[in-house]
Design an enzyme around this catalytic site. Structure first.
Site, mmCIF file in Angstrom:
data_model
loop_
_atom_site.group_PDB
_atom_site.id
_atom_site.type_symbol
_atom_site.label_atom_id
_atom_site.label_comp_id
_atom_site.label_asym_id
_atom_site.label_seq_id
_atom_site.Cartn_x
_atom_site.Cartn_y
_atom_site.Cartn_z
ATOM 1 N N VAL A 139 26.219 68.038 59.624
ATOM 2 C CA VAL A 139 25.869 67.808 61.032
ATOM 3 C C VAL A 139 26.903 68.371 61.997
ATOM 4 C CG1 VAL A 139 25.547 66.037 62.801
ATOM 5 C CG2 VAL A 139 24.382 65.835 60.615
ATOM 6 N N THR A 169 31.093 81.613 52.603
ATOM 7 C CA THR A 169 32.107 81.189 53.575
ATOM 8 C C THR A 169 32.589 79.772 53.305
ATOM 9 O OG1 THR A 169 31.160 82.640 55.258
ATOM 10 C CG2 THR A 169 32.575 80.857 56.021
ATOM 11 N N GLY A 196 30.079 69.897 61.219
ATOM 12 C CA GLY A 196 31.185 70.649 60.653
ATOM 13 C C GLY A 196 32.326 69.718 60.305
ATOM 14 N N LYS A 210 19.912 68.723 62.839
ATOM 15 C CA LYS A 210 21.089 67.853 62.948
ATOM 16 C C LYS A 210 20.767 66.550 63.677
ATOM 17 C CE LYS A 210 24.355 71.689 62.667
ATOM 18 N NZ LYS A 210 25.305 72.547 63.422
ATOM 19 N N GLY A 214 31.148 87.277 65.147
ATOM 20 C CA GLY A 214 30.862 86.466 63.970
ATOM 21 C C GLY A 214 30.423 85.047 64.268
ATOM 22 N N GLY A 268 32.592 76.711 61.128
ATOM 23 C CA GLY A 268 33.774 77.446 60.692
ATOM 24 C C GLY A 268 34.127 77.107 59.266
ATOM 25 N N ILE A 279 33.630 67.382 62.224
ATOM 26 C CA ILE A 279 33.632 66.117 62.976
ATOM 27 C C ILE A 279 33.146 64.991 62.056
ATOM 28 C CG2 ILE A 279 32.735 64.910 65.004
ATOM 29 C CD1 ILE A 279 32.139 67.650 66.229
ATOM 30 N N LYS A 304 22.345 71.352 55.931
ATOM 31 C CA LYS A 304 21.519 70.555 56.848
ATOM 32 C C LYS A 304 20.028 70.726 56.588
ATOM 33 C CE LYS A 304 22.426 74.194 60.153
ATOM 34 N NZ LYS A 304 23.542 74.737 59.373
#
Length: 405
Positions: A126, A10, A128, A199, A181, A297, A130, A99
């Site tokens: 940590v 992914t 995604g 995290k 999902g 994501g 951000i 992670k």
């Protein structure tokens, strides 16, 4: 700049997509074009244009002097750790979203990167998409960080949001999260708090400058949260969130834990819903700051990975000082950590309040009309040990949740 991507799942496919779609923009920011030369995967991808770049032998990547950056998005600790260590030792910078790898071996890999004058960057590990690690590592270097608290797992936040607004039970929302999902077939790492634990350990290591071993962090998940708990939260105008949190509580004293918390409306994490993540940081000069965005994501995570790739390209031959020492951060024992507690008990408040206050002192009583055979109370701030000792003397306790009001 030629790079190699380890793993075409992914996130790996997302990295290739971001580099392709935003090619010109990325080149202008990196001051050179960035080209994916190899993609390492056990599988083949017939019909996909990536197939011409697929290799199955890591040594091809390791021994190619053209490869300046390795992107590790395989997940897991091994063979990721071996591949990353070898790349750094060969003078190649490494970017990862892993992670588990950073939480376990981050100190050693950062040290190797410094010694070889290359970089080991892991923004996407940590939050995604951000950019929290970049802020902690550069923008907030003038601050002494005193506290971090965050919603660090999108799966559990999605589940808790559904439970709060729709009154659904845990099993129901887990099935839906898996169907959509948002949750893995084996959701243990998410629902038991293990993902958030890693995290908060990474965040704390960077914020406080010393390695926090995630295995030392007290961790609870969301599996015991019930629709009744959420009903109380709604009645009070509060919410329940799975938080990873750490705090400086003295000159050289810290605690860290992961657990569900009852949070009040004035808490900035109260209204963070769905799969979004948010991280609250308090610094001694900055005061309060919030970082909010997609915590997981394909493309948000890939975007953070590519930002690190650009940083590596811009800093060839120069180590970016984003690190912590190998000295371990000592934590308070969980028994010594102070919290307020939300406690559900059987019976009627009018009959039991004096008994409860004799044990706990002044408490806030909470009743829900539809739950006529029980009520709840919120304690003042006491240690975990004090709570446990007092709770052992009180009959009829049904559940307890820590509270940040």
């Amino acid at each position: 700049m030629k790079i190699a991507v380890l793993g075409y799942g992914t996130v790996g496919s997302g990295v290739v997509e971001v580099l392709d779609v935003n090619q010109k923009l990325i080149a202008s920011r990196a001051k050179e074009e960035i080209e994916v030369k190899y993609v390492l995967d056990l599988r083949d991808f017939p019909g996909d244009k990536i197939q011409e770049k697929i290799v199955h032998d890591y040594e091809i990547i390791l021994n190619d002097p053209e490869i300046g950056i390795v992107v590790e998005v395989m997940g897991g600790v091994e063979p990721a750790n071996t591949f990353v260590r070898k790349a750094l030792e060969a003078g190649k910078s490494v970017v990862t979203s892993n992670k588990a790898l950073v939480a376990k071996h981050g100190s050693a890999l950062l040290k190797t990167a410094r010694e070889k004058n290359v970089n080991f960057l892991f923004e996407a590990s940590v939050g995604g998409g951000i950019p929290i690690l970049r802020a902690l590592g550069s923008s907030l270097t003038g601050d002494e960080i005193e506290e971090i608290a965050g919603i660090l797992n999108g799966t559990t936040n999605y589940m808790m949001t559904r439970m709060f607004y729709e009154g659904a039970n845990y099993e129901e929302v887990l099935r839906e999260a898996q169907k959509n999902g948002f949750a893995e077939a084996d959701p243990t790492a998410d629902v038991e708090g293990q993902d958030a634990c890693r995290k908060i350990a990474i965040l704390s290591s960077l914020a406080y400058g010393r390695f926090l071993d995630f295995e030392k962090v007290y961790t609870e998940g969301i599996t015991k949260i019930t629709p009744e708990d959420m009903e109380y939260a709604r009645e009070m105008g509060r919410n329940i969130k799975l938080l990873g949190t750490s705090k400086r509580v003295g000159e050289d004293s810290f605690y860290a834990l992961v657990a569900p918390f009852l949070v009040g409306k004035n808490n900035p994490l109260h209204s963070v819903n769905g799969v979004f993540n948010s991280i609250f940081v308090h610094g001694n000069m900055l005061g309060d700051a919030m970082f909010y965005g997609s915590g997981a994501g394909k493309l948000p995570t890939a975007s953070a990975v590519v930002a690190d790739v650009v940083d590596c390209a811009k800093n060839k031959g120069r180590n970016i000082m984003m690190s912590w020492s190998e000295e371990k951060l000592d934590l308070l024992q969980i028994d010594d950590v102070k919290s307020r507690f939300f406690v559900r008990v059987s019976g009627h408040a009018a009959e039991r309040q004096s008994e409860i206050e004799e044990l706990f002192g002044k408490v806030e009583i909470v009743a829900v009309p539809s739950l006529s055979e029980e009520f709840a109370f919120i304690t003042g701030e006491i240690t975990e040990q004090e709570y446990r000792e007092k709770a052992e003397k009180l009959d009829g306790i049904q559940s307890r949740i820590r509270a940040r009001i």
